[in-house]
Write a protein that holds these residues in place. Structure first.
Motif, short mmCIF file in Angstrom:
data_model
loop_
_atom_site.label_atom_id
_atom_site.label_comp_id
_atom_site.label_asym_id
_atom_site.label_seq_id
_atom_site.Cartn_x
_atom_site.Cartn_y
_atom_site.Cartn_z
N HIS A 363 0.83 -1.19 0.00
CA HIS A 363 0.00 0.00 0.00
C HIS A 363 0.88 1.25 0.00
O HIS A 363 0.63 2.20 -0.73
N ASP A 364 1.91 1.24 0.83
CA ASP A 364 2.73 2.44 1.01
C ASP A 364 3.73 2.66 -0.12
O ASP A 364 4.02 3.79 -0.49
N TYR A 365 4.29 1.60 -0.63
CA TYR A 365 5.41 1.76 -1.56
C TYR A 365 5.03 1.44 -3.01
O TYR A 365 5.87 1.52 -3.89
N GLY A 366 3.81 1.02 -3.24
CA GLY A 366 3.41 0.80 -4.62
C GLY A 366 3.57 -0.64 -5.08
O GLY A 366 3.44 -0.92 -6.26
N GLY A 367 3.86 -1.54 -4.15
CA GLY A 367 3.82 -2.97 -4.46
C GLY A 367 4.76 -3.40 -5.55
O GLY A 367 5.87 -2.92 -5.67
N ARG A 368 4.26 -4.33 -6.35
CA ARG A 368 5.13 -4.96 -7.33
C ARG A 368 5.29 -4.05 -8.54
O ARG A 368 4.71 -4.28 -9.58
N ASN A 369 6.06 -2.99 -8.37
CA ASN A 369 6.18 -2.07 -9.49
C ASN A 369 7.39 -2.44 -10.33
O ASN A 369 8.44 -1.87 -10.23
N ARG A 370 7.23 -3.44 -11.15
CA ARG A 370 8.28 -3.69 -12.13
C ARG A 370 8.37 -2.44 -13.00
O ARG A 370 7.38 -1.78 -13.24
N SER A 371 9.56 -2.15 -13.49
CA SER A 371 9.76 -0.90 -14.23
C SER A 371 8.74 -0.82 -15.36
O SER A 371 8.58 -1.74 -16.14
N GLY A 372 8.06 0.28 -15.42
CA GLY A 372 7.11 0.49 -16.51
C GLY A 372 5.72 -0.03 -16.20
O GLY A 372 4.78 0.35 -16.87
N GLU A 373 5.57 -0.88 -15.16
CA GLU A 373 4.26 -1.45 -14.95
C GLU A 373 3.31 -0.47 -14.27
O GLU A 373 2.27 -0.15 -14.81
N THR A 374 3.71 0.00 -13.11
CA THR A 374 2.82 0.93 -12.44
C THR A 374 3.44 2.32 -12.32
O THR A 374 2.73 3.28 -12.14
N LEU A 375 4.76 2.42 -12.37
CA LEU A 375 5.36 3.74 -12.16
C LEU A 375 5.89 4.31 -13.47
O LEU A 375 6.30 3.58 -14.32
N GLY B 326 15.79 2.13 -8.09
CA GLY B 326 14.51 1.88 -8.71
C GLY B 326 13.52 2.93 -8.23
O GLY B 326 13.85 3.77 -7.40
N LYS B 327 12.33 2.86 -8.77
CA LYS B 327 11.31 3.83 -8.37
C LYS B 327 10.27 3.17 -7.49
O LYS B 327 9.95 2.00 -7.68
N ARG B 328 9.74 3.94 -6.58
CA ARG B 328 8.65 3.45 -5.76
C ARG B 328 7.79 4.63 -5.36
O ARG B 328 8.16 5.77 -5.58
N LEU B 329 6.64 4.34 -4.77
CA LEU B 329 5.78 5.42 -4.29
C LEU B 329 6.30 5.94 -2.96
O LEU B 329 6.85 5.19 -2.16
N LEU B 330 6.13 7.24 -2.76
CA LEU B 330 6.35 7.80 -1.43
C LEU B 330 4.98 7.88 -0.78
O LEU B 330 4.04 8.40 -1.39
N HIS B 331 4.84 7.32 0.42
CA HIS B 331 3.51 7.33 1.02
C HIS B 331 3.36 8.48 2.00
O HIS B 331 4.31 8.94 2.60
N GLU B 332 2.12 8.88 2.13
CA GLU B 332 1.80 9.93 3.09
C GLU B 332 1.76 9.31 4.47
O GLU B 332 1.17 8.26 4.66
N PRO B 333 2.40 9.96 5.44
CA PRO B 333 2.35 9.37 6.78
C PRO B 333 0.91 9.34 7.28
O PRO B 333 0.14 10.25 7.02
N GLU B 334 0.57 8.26 7.99
CA GLU B 334 -0.79 8.11 8.53
C GLU B 334 -0.99 9.01 9.72
O GLU B 334 -1.88 9.80 9.79
N GLY B 335 -0.11 8.79 10.70
CA GLY B 335 -0.22 9.53 11.94
C GLY B 335 1.19 9.73 12.48
O GLY B 335 2.10 9.98 11.72
N GLU B 336 1.32 9.61 13.77
CA GLU B 336 2.64 9.75 14.40
C GLU B 336 3.57 8.65 13.86
O GLU B 336 3.20 7.49 13.83
N PRO B 337 4.79 9.00 13.39
CA PRO B 337 5.70 7.93 12.98
C PRO B 337 6.06 7.07 14.19
O PRO B 337 6.40 7.60 15.24
N LEU B 338 5.92 5.76 14.02
CA LEU B 338 6.15 4.88 15.15
C LEU B 338 7.30 3.93 14.84
O LEU B 338 7.46 3.49 13.72
N PRO B 339 8.08 3.63 15.85
CA PRO B 339 9.20 2.70 15.66
C PRO B 339 8.70 1.29 15.43
O PRO B 339 7.59 0.94 15.81
#
Lengths: 375, 342
Positions: A363-375, B326-339
């Motif tokens: 949910h947070d990082y975009g899952g299985r994002n093989r290059s070109g698939e979702t990003l 590689g690329k990934r999504l940056l997520h919005e924090p939900e609430g207080e960052p927790l360890p």
């Protein structure tokens, strides 16, 4: 000498790219799609956080198994914590546990309703809390053997008389057996968690390899560790070698940390129990031995679980596929609840709660994002 | 889908992330109206802007409940002044007319601590070139609040309002300095794990820094926001969502001090998710970029300014982080960052 964080050799981008080329070559030589499993949320975290899925060959499916101690903590265990809090006991626990749903809500719900819950970073802080207080303090102990040894170390020394432990600790090697024995298991090898193996030693996996004829690679958590571990695993699969390979030798030995292991088994005994979503795992739960019953919250308090029985389990849990995800049969995007009815702010399944959980990570990082698939 | 707000308000609802936005949107903005032509509460910007002749009157208010009250690099008094001055500055309003300061004190609070907070508050006013022109004092019984709570409000004038919802594809994203310093200094103290090292809050008034940038490039600045609670990630999310754009972040380019990075690794907290109190995120037209960087870097509070990304026309509200591997999504924090456990 430069600061340690300036010398992050295990995050070297150029070497990562070279390792990914090498991995692609090995997988190409295997010449068919294959799946391997890691059993650690920290591995999934690192893969997602560094964007490594884009570097993996399309034919290699790296599946996350039951590697999140929070996710596999079952509802009755959460209920025990909630019941104690509702009985007025002050509970200390790790932050990850707070929002895991139980039968009658989570610990966070119990806290918002006036319950006394402290978030701690380690059991040592919980002991400190007890020292400074006259109240009974129960430490709700969760985590795999990596964390269980810290509980064992503290209980091996003197603790205040108002301190006790509610153990929901888990032991991972038996869960690997369950996965491997699942009919139709498509896993051809396992990536074992480097930090857990630092405690247990890589030798703990030898009986597993002998029984199931599957290679196991112990790997660390930096990008290069993970890529090198996957190369070693795929090379073993290619060569048909069934062995334990230690790709984390800077921390892991064959015998592990003997002092820690002595403490672990002096304090805990393994018992069978349900792991949320998976199955009954023989020897998968760690409970305090009778010699430690004086610090065992289960002996010290009558935990009134009956008080929670009036609450039905949340109705959506029936549609939750956490079990299949934890067993590596399905992925988070296969779940109808994922991202709409089940989100980190309002989780249905445990896998969406912890930052170690695969649903939360995807949910947070975009899952299985093989290059070109979702990003 | 209706934003989720729990039956009982938890700490997450005050942490600056999605949970807080849900709370504000579904409860406090319900039925709220704005004066004609104004940037009102429903805009959820850093402040409000009300047309006044050919100028804008900008107002903002903020309450401060930091624990501990005194921390390396600052205290609640300095924070209360800088927070409001910076919110005004993020609207483009650097001509500050005056501030208010309300204080609620718990019975039994030490006078010496009050004097310390007041001295720091005054020093921050002098540094920022602003004045507290009115205030309010209350005392509550012991246990009815924890120590002391401050509230400040500020009023300023400007010719042009800078919004947080006006990023355009092609804009470059500039951060005025290192990221995560305040939040990680506080997190290390709260975690009480005895981390040694140079962790200091960055709390500082950005008025002169922002004034210099706006004087130099004017409309070359397309949007601004200060990444306080919820950190850079939360601020960028708001900017991207409101602007209907996507952002591509260059992970390795984000300036993070080594002690902050090391502490973040140790505590398992994302540096982009924790508060900054002396930094700004600025959307800059490409042709103004060089000037903006030169002006920022010539100022003591902008020495570490860096370009950290670009605005794209991808999926609205989505932030893609290029980690270098590689690329990934940056997520919005939900609430207080927790360890995490492990």
């Amino acid at each position: 000498m430069p600061d340690a964080t300036e010398r992050l050799e295990f995050r070297n981008r150029d070497q990562a790219l070279r390792l990914s080329e090498r991995l692609a070559q090995v997988v190409a030589r295997i010449g068919r799609p294959l799946a391997v499993m890691h059993v650690c949320g920290t591995h999934e975290q690192a893969i997602a956080r560094f964007g490594l899925r884009g570097l993996l060959p399309a034919d290699l499916d790296v599946v996350m198994g039951p590697g999140c101690p929070v996710c596999v903590t079952d509802q009755p265990e959460v209920d025990e914590g909630v019941a104690l809090v509702r009985q007025g006991v002050r509970l200390a626990t790790y932050a990850d546990m707070l929002r895991v749903p139980g039968t009658a809500g989570s610990l966070a719900d119990a806290r918002a309703a006036g319950g006394k819950i402290d978030v701690v970073y380690s059991i040592v802080q919980a002991v400190e809390l007890a020292r400074r207080s006259t109240e009974e303090i129960v430490f709700f102990a969760t985590g795999f053997e990596t964390t269980a040894v810290t509980t064992a170390a503290v209980l091996s020394g003197p603790v205040p008389p108002n301190f006790s432990v509610l153990s929901a600790h888990k032991y991972i090697p038996p869960a690997m057996e369950i996965i491997a024995e699942t009919p139709g298991c498509r896993m051809e090898g396992f990536l074992a968690a480097g930090h857990a193996a630092t405690i247990t030693g890589w030798g703990v996996f030898e009986p597993f390899v002998a029984r199931h004829k599957l290679p196991v690679v112990v790997a660390g958590f930096e990008p290069l560790d993970i890529l090198a571990g996957l190369i070693a695993l795929c090379e073993a699969i290619l060569a048909g070698r069934q062995e334990v390979i230690n790709c984390f030798p800077r921390c892991v030995s064959r015998d592990g940390n003997r002092v820690a292991l002595d403490a672990l088994w002096r304090v805990f005994r393994p018992i069978g129990g349900r792991w949320r979503g998976i199955a009954h795992v023989p020897d998968g739960n760690l409970r305090l031995r009778d010699t430690f019953s004086h610090v065992d919250a289960r002996s010290r308090f009558t935990i009134d679980l009956a008080s929670l029985w009036e609450f039905a389990p949340p109705s959506l849990t029936a549609a939750c596929i956490c079990g299949d995800i934890l067993a590596g049969r399905l992925t988070p995007v296969d779940c109808a609840l994922f991202g709409n009815r089940c989100t980190p702010s309002d989780p249905v399944g445990a896998c969406m709660v912890s930052t170690e959980g695969s649903c939360r990570i995807w949910h947070d990082y975009g899952g299985r994002n093989r290059s070109g698939e979702t990003l | 889908m209706k934003p989720f707000v729990p039956e009982r308000i938890s700490l997450a609802s005050g942490a600056g992330g999605r949970a807080m936005r849900n709370l504000v949107e579904s409860i406090f903005l319900n039925g709220v109206t704005s004066p004609p032509g104004a940037v009102g509460a429903d805009a959820m910007d850093d402040g409000a802007a009300i047309p006044l002749g050919n100028q804008w009157l900008v107002m903002t208010t903020d309450s401060y409940v930091v624990k501990p009250l005194f921390f390396p690099g600052g205290d609640i008094g300095r924070l209360a002044i800088c927070g409001t001055v910076n919110d005004l500055a993020m609207m483009g309003a650097t001509n500050v007319l005056g501030l208010t300061c309300g204080i609620i004190i718990e019975e039994g609070f030490a006078r010496s601590d009050l004097e310390r907070i007041q001295a720091s508050l005054q020093a921050a006013c002098a540094e920022a070139g602003v004045h507290v022109v009115t205030g309010d004092t209350k005392v509550m019984a012991r246990g009815e609040l924890d120590g002391v709570v401050l509230n400040t409000a500020g009023v300023a004038l400007c010719e042009r309002v800078v919004r947080d919802c006006t990023l355009q594809p092609g804009d470059r994203l500039v951060v005025t300095g290192t990221v995560g310093d305040h939040g990680m200094a506080i997190a290390a103290l709260r975690a009480d794990v005895g981390i040694e090292g140079d962790l200091r809050s960055d709390v500082a008034p950005l008025r002169s820094l922002i004034a210099a940038v706006l004087n130099a490039v004017g409309e070359g600045v397309t949007a601004m926001k200060d990444p306080t609670r919820g950190g850079v990630a939360s601020a960028l999310f708001e900017m991207a969502q409101k602007s209907g754009v996507s952002l591509l972040l260059d992970g390795p380019a984000v300036p993070i001090r080594h002690p902050v990075r090391a502490t973040a690794e140790l505590l398992g907290i994302e540096p982009l998710h924790v508060a900054n109190e002396g930094k700004a995120l600025i959307g800059v037209r490409p042709e103004a970029l060089e000037t903006v960087l030169a002006v920022l870097r010539a100022h003591p509070l902008g020495r570490d300014a860096a370009v950290i990304g670009v605005v794209t026309s991808g999926r609205p509200g989505e932030i893609v982080l290029d980690t270098g591997m590689g690329k990934r999504l940056l997520h919005e924090p939900e609430g207080e960052p927790l360890p995490r456990i492990c």
